[in-house]
Design a protein around this motif. Structure first.
Motif, PDB file in Angstrom:
ATOM      1  N   CYS B 150       0.822  -1.205   0.000  1.00 25.64           N
ATOM      2  CA  CYS B 150       0.000   0.000   0.000  1.00 25.64           C
ATOM      3  C   CYS B 150       0.861   1.263   0.000  1.00 25.64           C
ATOM      4  O   CYS B 150       0.356   2.356  -0.230  1.00 25.64           O
ATOM      5  N   VAL B 201      -1.472  -3.612   7.951  1.00 28.45           N
ATOM      6  CA  VAL B 201      -1.477  -5.049   8.215  1.00 28.45           C
ATOM      7  C   VAL B 201      -0.293  -5.406   9.122  1.00 28.45           C
ATOM      8  O   VAL B 201       0.303  -4.529   9.736  1.00 28.45           O
ATOM      9  N   SER B 203       2.766  -6.447   8.392  1.00 23.96           N
ATOM     10  CA  SER B 203       4.001  -6.632   7.650  1.00 23.96           C
ATOM     11  C   SER B 203       5.186  -5.957   8.319  1.00 23.96           C
ATOM     12  O   SER B 203       6.331  -6.325   8.089  1.00 23.96           O
ATOM     13  N   ILE B 204       4.915  -4.941   9.152  1.00 25.36           N
ATOM     14  CA  ILE B 204       5.993  -4.294   9.911  1.00 25.36           C
ATOM     15  C   ILE B 204       5.701  -4.501  11.397  1.00 25.36           C
ATOM     16  O   ILE B 204       4.671  -4.056  11.895  1.00 25.36           O
TER      17      ILE B 204
END
Ligand code: SF4
Ligand code: SF4
Lengths: 182, 231
Positions: B150, B201, B203-204
């Motif tokens: 994104c 989300v 992801s980090i």
């Protein structure tokens, strides 16, 4: 009218979804008034003995036996439900998807840090053992599935509400809190 | 107040400053239009298209389209909801989203949209791509399995000189958002927290911080995404 018949099974799952079925608590007595159980770990009936109305599948397909059982359920059940994340999308067993099977087996039986006793470096390879599939498949990629109940495990109230709606034919109203992917 | 625009969303009369983006204007009028790639304070990009609305029969992204006087916008229509839901489903099958084992579960915006639209199963087959997890930075983990690309981290997490800590790498189906190796080394804890927050989300992730909130108290456990949008 005779009672609707239910069958359940656990494929590549952890039995957590079955525990969640038991989590309906005392409503289990009501459930036994409403339905009759056929093949299921709940009553330990091993083979289908009559046509089944609702089949409940926990777990996805990770080996040839899972596929066989799933197809047997499809053949014997009018309605099939994928219960829980593993049945719906492979779940945690599918973490191995994308990694070649050979590498997985090597890690589990030969090279992994916890492998100690397997000094002859034997990979399980007996005719009695089901073959591992190339990846873990969601149930609906193997047979047609009619309904899906997500969750890890699906909330007991979700299972109860869905079963009652199916059995009575009443519309199913799902509150926000009941649909979860964890 | 000549620059006020009057417009309608699903027949409801609304008013906002002309030129505001529809998502913001709707929010001011108590109407929630879902977004994923959009974030306050950052120039909208219209990348994920979850905010798709219909204006004059055309599908537009509500995060990049400015409001105009007399505009009639359709948002909560069954076909538009289905388009949004299908985008959410595509994002689920094109990554590896194992929510039961995800540190962001319950606080994840993608998952929350799955709940909002009652996604029982995606209509598309799962891709199960092989993706890497990069844990080389001292404070964060970058899990490519869950990245929806994104660009929120790229646009909002920068050092004092305005350099982004995150960047695109490769192209096509190899495209990924990675942490800059050099800048990543010097990223402090505060920036790491900011990076985790910027990501819709899981992801980090900030290292050693998973599963901090008990189930039931997380952001989307009891209330759907968008519940804060009210008049
Ligand atoms: S990032 Fe969100 S959707 Fe993906 S696994 Fe984590 S909680 Fe689920
Ligand atoms: S890491 Fe998170 S914020 Fe950055 S592009 Fe991927 S999903 Fe978006």
């Amino acid at each position: 009218m005779s009672k609707p018949v239910i069958a359940t099974t656990s494929l590549a799952g952890c039995f957590g979804c079955h525990m969640s079925i038991l989590d309906i608590d005392e409503r289990i007595l009501q459930l036994f008034d409403l339905v009759e159980f056929n093949k299921s770990p709940i009553d330990d009936i091993k083979k289908f003995t009559k046509p089944v109305d609702i089949g409940i599948i926990e777990g996805g397909c990770c080996n040839s036996e899972n596929v066989e059982v799933l197809k047997d359920f499809r053949k014997n059940c009018k309605i099939l439900i994928s219960l829980g994340e593993c049945a719906i999308m492979g779940g945690l067993p599918a973490l191995r998807n994308g990694i070649p099977v050979e590498e997985c087996l090597h890690e589990a039986y030969i090279g992994g840090p916890t492998v100690q006793l397997n000094t002859k470096h034997i990979l399980p390879n007996d005719d009695e053992l089901p073959m591992l599939l190339d990846k873990v498949y969601p149930c609906h990629e193997i047979v047609k599935i009619d309904y899906y109940l997500p969750g890890c495990p699906p909330r007991a109230d979700l299972i109860w509400d869905a079963l009652v709606a199916l059995i009575t034919g009443d519309p199913l109203k799902l509150p926000y809190e009941l649909i979860k992917f964890d | 107040m000549s620059n006020l625009a009057k417009f309608k969303i699903d027949g409801v009369e609304c008013m906002a400053e002309a030129g505001k983006f529809i998502v913001e204007a709707a929010r001011e009028n108590g109407i929630f239009i879902p977004t994923l790639c959009n974030m306050p304070g950052v120039k909208p990009q219209g990348a994920c298209r979850v905010c798709t609305v219909r204006i004059n029969g055309r599908l537009m992204t509500a995060c990049t389209t400015p409001i105009g006087d007399g505009m009639e916008i359709e948002s909560n229509k069954p076909d538009l909801i289905d388009i949004r839901k299908s985008i959410v489903e595509l994002l689920f099958v094109s990554g590896n989203h194992f929510c039961p084992a995800c540190e962001k579960s319950g606080d994840c915006e993608l998952q929350a949209l799955g709940y909002l639209y009652q996604m029982m199963v995606p209509r598309y087959p799962y891709d199960f791509p092989l993706r890497e997890v990069d844990a080389s930075s001292p404070y964060i983990i970058k899990d490519q399995n869950r990245c929806i690309m994104c660009k929120r981290c790229i646009k909002s997490v920068k050092d004092e000189e305005g350099r982004s800590y995150f960047a695109f790498h490769n192209r096509g189906d190899k495209l990924e958002v990675v942490l800059d190796k050099v800048l990543g080394e010097s990223m402090d804890k505060q920036t790491a927290e900011k990076a985790m927050e910027s990501c819709p989300v899981g992801s980090i992730l900030v290292k050693e911080k998973g599963f901090a909130k008990p189930i039931g108290t997380r952001k989307f456990d009891r209330k759907p995404i968008g519940s804060d949008v009210k008049l």
